[in-house]
Design an enzyme around this catalytic site. Structure first.
Site, PDB file in Angstrom:
ATOM      1  N   HIS A 295      76.146 -33.868   9.267  1.00 20.83           N
ATOM      2  CA  HIS A 295      75.805 -33.928   7.848  1.00 20.83           C
ATOM      3  C   HIS A 295      74.322 -33.630   7.681  1.00 20.83           C
ATOM      4  O   HIS A 295      73.497 -34.185   8.410  1.00 20.83           O
ATOM      5  CB  HIS A 295      76.119 -35.319   7.295  1.00 20.83           C
ATOM      6  CG  HIS A 295      77.568 -35.676   7.410  1.00 20.83           C
ATOM      7  ND1 HIS A 295      78.441 -35.590   6.356  1.00 20.83           N
ATOM      8  CD2 HIS A 295      78.323 -36.095   8.459  1.00 20.83           C
ATOM      9  CE1 HIS A 295      79.657 -35.949   6.740  1.00 20.83           C
ATOM     10  NE2 HIS A 295      79.612 -36.264   8.025  1.00 20.83           N
TER      11      HIS A 295
ATOM     12  N   HIS B 227      87.361 -35.196   6.879  1.00 19.92           N
ATOM     13  CA  HIS B 227      87.340 -36.348   7.782  1.00 19.92           C
ATOM     14  C   HIS B 227      88.714 -37.027   7.648  1.00 19.92           C
ATOM     15  O   HIS B 227      89.263 -37.078   6.544  1.00 19.92           O
ATOM     16  CB  HIS B 227      86.313 -37.384   7.343  1.00 19.92           C
ATOM     17  CG  HIS B 227      84.877 -37.018   7.536  1.00 19.92           C
ATOM     18  ND1 HIS B 227      84.300 -35.937   6.953  1.00 19.92           N
ATOM     19  CD2 HIS B 227      83.894 -37.641   8.243  1.00 19.92           C
ATOM     20  CE1 HIS B 227      83.003 -35.900   7.300  1.00 19.92           C
ATOM     21  NE2 HIS B 227      82.742 -36.915   8.080  1.00 19.92           N
TER      22      HIS B 227
ATOM     23  N   GLU C 138      88.751 -41.755  10.937  1.00 20.03           N
ATOM     24  CA  GLU C 138      87.476 -42.219  11.516  1.00 20.03           C
ATOM     25  C   GLU C 138      87.517 -43.741  11.653  1.00 20.03           C
ATOM     26  O   GLU C 138      87.148 -44.274  12.694  1.00 20.03           O
ATOM     27  CB  GLU C 138      86.305 -41.790  10.618  1.00 20.03           C
ATOM     28  CG  GLU C 138      84.934 -42.206  11.140  1.00 20.03           C
ATOM     29  CD  GLU C 138      83.780 -41.692  10.267  1.00 20.03           C
ATOM     30  OE1 GLU C 138      84.045 -41.163   9.166  1.00 20.03           O
ATOM     31  OE2 GLU C 138      82.620 -41.823  10.708  1.00 20.03           O
TER      32      GLU C 138
ATOM     33  N   ASP D 292      77.435 -35.934  14.139  1.00 17.91           N
ATOM     34  CA  ASP D 292      77.668 -36.553  12.833  1.00 17.91           C
ATOM     35  C   ASP D 292      76.368 -36.714  12.020  1.00 17.91           C
ATOM     36  O   ASP D 292      76.153 -35.978  11.067  1.00 17.91           O
ATOM     37  CB  ASP D 292      78.369 -37.905  13.016  1.00 17.91           C
ATOM     38  CG  ASP D 292      79.281 -38.261  11.860  1.00 17.91           C
ATOM     39  OD1 ASP D 292      79.457 -37.429  10.956  1.00 17.91           O
ATOM     40  OD2 ASP D 292      79.840 -39.376  11.882  1.00 17.91           O
TER      41      ASP D 292
HETATM   42  N1  ADE Z   1      78.832 -39.156   5.472  1.00 14.64           N
HETATM   43  C1  ADE Z   1      77.888 -39.051   6.403  1.00 14.64           C
HETATM   44  N2  ADE Z   1      78.341 -39.400   7.596  1.00 14.64           N
HETATM   45  C2  ADE Z   1      79.644 -39.738   7.419  1.00 14.64           C
HETATM   46  C3  ADE Z   1      80.660 -40.184   8.278  1.00 14.64           C
HETATM   47  N3  ADE Z   1      80.461 -40.392   9.579  1.00 14.64           N
HETATM   48  N4  ADE Z   1      81.863 -40.431   7.753  1.00 14.64           N
HETATM   49  C4  ADE Z   1      82.074 -40.244   6.455  1.00 14.64           C
HETATM   50  N5  ADE Z   1      81.153 -39.830   5.616  1.00 14.64           N
HETATM   51  C5  ADE Z   1      79.943 -39.578   6.080  1.00 14.64           C
HETATM   52 ZN    ZN Z   2      81.018 -37.068   9.355  1.00 12.12          ZN
END
Ligand code: ADE
Ligand code: ZN
Length: 345
Positions: A21, A200, A203, A281
């Protein structure tokens, strides 16, 4: 070439980075410079305090902190600064190509109009290629906290401007209480317009949402996807359909998505034949980089030269870059593995 140690090998291994990100990539120094320039911000201006600010109690706390840092990024020039720093860091990790998640609607909420964002992405992409030899692709991710309306706006931005390097639509943010299926119409519209679908899923929740990402959203890769590990039929499907998981081990520990590295499902995903790529990430917030993620896999899971090279190849195959760039990265990986093999014969 003398037989290299594993750190030398990893440092030289050509890579792609498919899950990071933009705001989360900002270095500690960059964030401190921004917070010192904005006294109204809630983000600390002192390195020790920022270190403590980046100790996350759980995933929701992490997202909260992320949003506060996001509010520091207020101009197109800030976006270019972030891209410059990111490209420099990536070049230092032998990364040739990266797909960067840009949360356009959140950027606008902190003051960057869509016109300015599109121009900054164009400027930053050109700078990264010229100055560092790193190519950027863009994934415009919707924050689930902004609901399906936010996702539609995200897609509107991507389609209206379609900045060079545009790859696809993403979906990030909170997972609990969010149904991926609700986003089916916006992902269908993205697909119809020729964008890739890269949400995503899994997670911090189990396999049901990964199934939904695949069957309802048409996901071509999955951000994280570690929650798939408890469902053998899903693992079989991911392998059969060649849907790669973008796995970020250090992130998962930092956000408490897994209790520790020893509990991380990565070895079980690999053993099931699922395509796995490694990613960082939010490297600025998790004090990591891509070389570190590869070394973690060596130290924690016992992966050696052949397995790490295979993970790098999986990334190149799963990347939505040009065929030429993919072939070049794959050739470079083969050349390095060959040189290492000769040195140890
Ligand atoms: N925004 C930034 N990092 C993130 C993550 N690991 N999971 C979901 N949204 C995010
Ligand atoms: Zn992410």
């Amino acid at each position: 070439m003398p037989t290299p140690d594993i750190a030398t090998f990893v440092a030289a291994l050509p890579k792609v980075e498919l899950h990071l990100h933009l705001v989360g990539s900002a270095s500690v120094e960059t964030v401190l410079a921004l917070s010192r320039g904005h006294p109204d911000s809630t983000v600390p201006t002192d390195p020790d305090a920022l270190g403590r600010f980046y100790e996350f109690t759980d995933f929701e706390h992490f997202l909260n902190v992320y949003r506060q840092v996001n509010l520091l990024v207020r101009t197109g020039a800030d976006i270019v600064t972030l891209l410059d720093g990111l490209a420099s860091d990536l070049a230092g990790n032998a990364v040739r190509y990266a797909e960067v998640q840009v949360t356009a609607v959140r950027n606008r909420m902190s003051g960057i109009e869509f016109d300015d964002l599109a121009q900054a992405l164009a400027d930053g992409r050109a700078l990264a290629a010229e100055k560092y030899g790193v190519e950027f692709g863009w994934i415009f991710d919707a924050d689930s906290r902004l609901g399906t309306a936010g996702a539609e706006e995200t897609l509107d931005f991507a389609l209206r401007y379609r900045p060079e390097g545009t790859v696809g639509l993403g979906l990030a943010g909170m997972e609990r209480g969010v149904s991926r299926a609700d986003y089916a119409p916006v992902f269908r519209r993205a697909r119809d317009a020729g964008l890739h679908c890269l949400p995503h899923a899994g997670e911090t929740v189990g396999p049901a949402e990964v199934w939904a990402a695949v069957t309802e959203l048409g996901a071509e890769r999955i951000g994280h996807g570690i929650g798939s590990v408890t469902d053998p039929r899903l693992l079989e499907q991911l392998a059969a359909r060649d849907i790669a998981l973008e796995v970020c081990p250090t992130s998962n520990v930092c956000t408490a998505a897994v209790p520790d590295l020893a509990a991380h499902p990565l070895p079980r995903l690999l053993a099931a034949g699922v395509p796995v790529t490694l990613a960082t990430d939010d490297p600025g917030m998790f004090h990591t980089d891509l070389n570190t993620e590869y070394l973690v896999c060596h130290e924690q899971f016992g992966l050696g030269v052949a397995e790490l090279a295979d993970i790098a190849r999986t990334g190149a195959r799963a990347a939505f870059c040009s065929a030429e760039l993919r072939a070049r990265v794959l050739d470079e990986i083969d050349d390095l593995v060959e040189a290492v093999g000769q040195a140890s014969r």
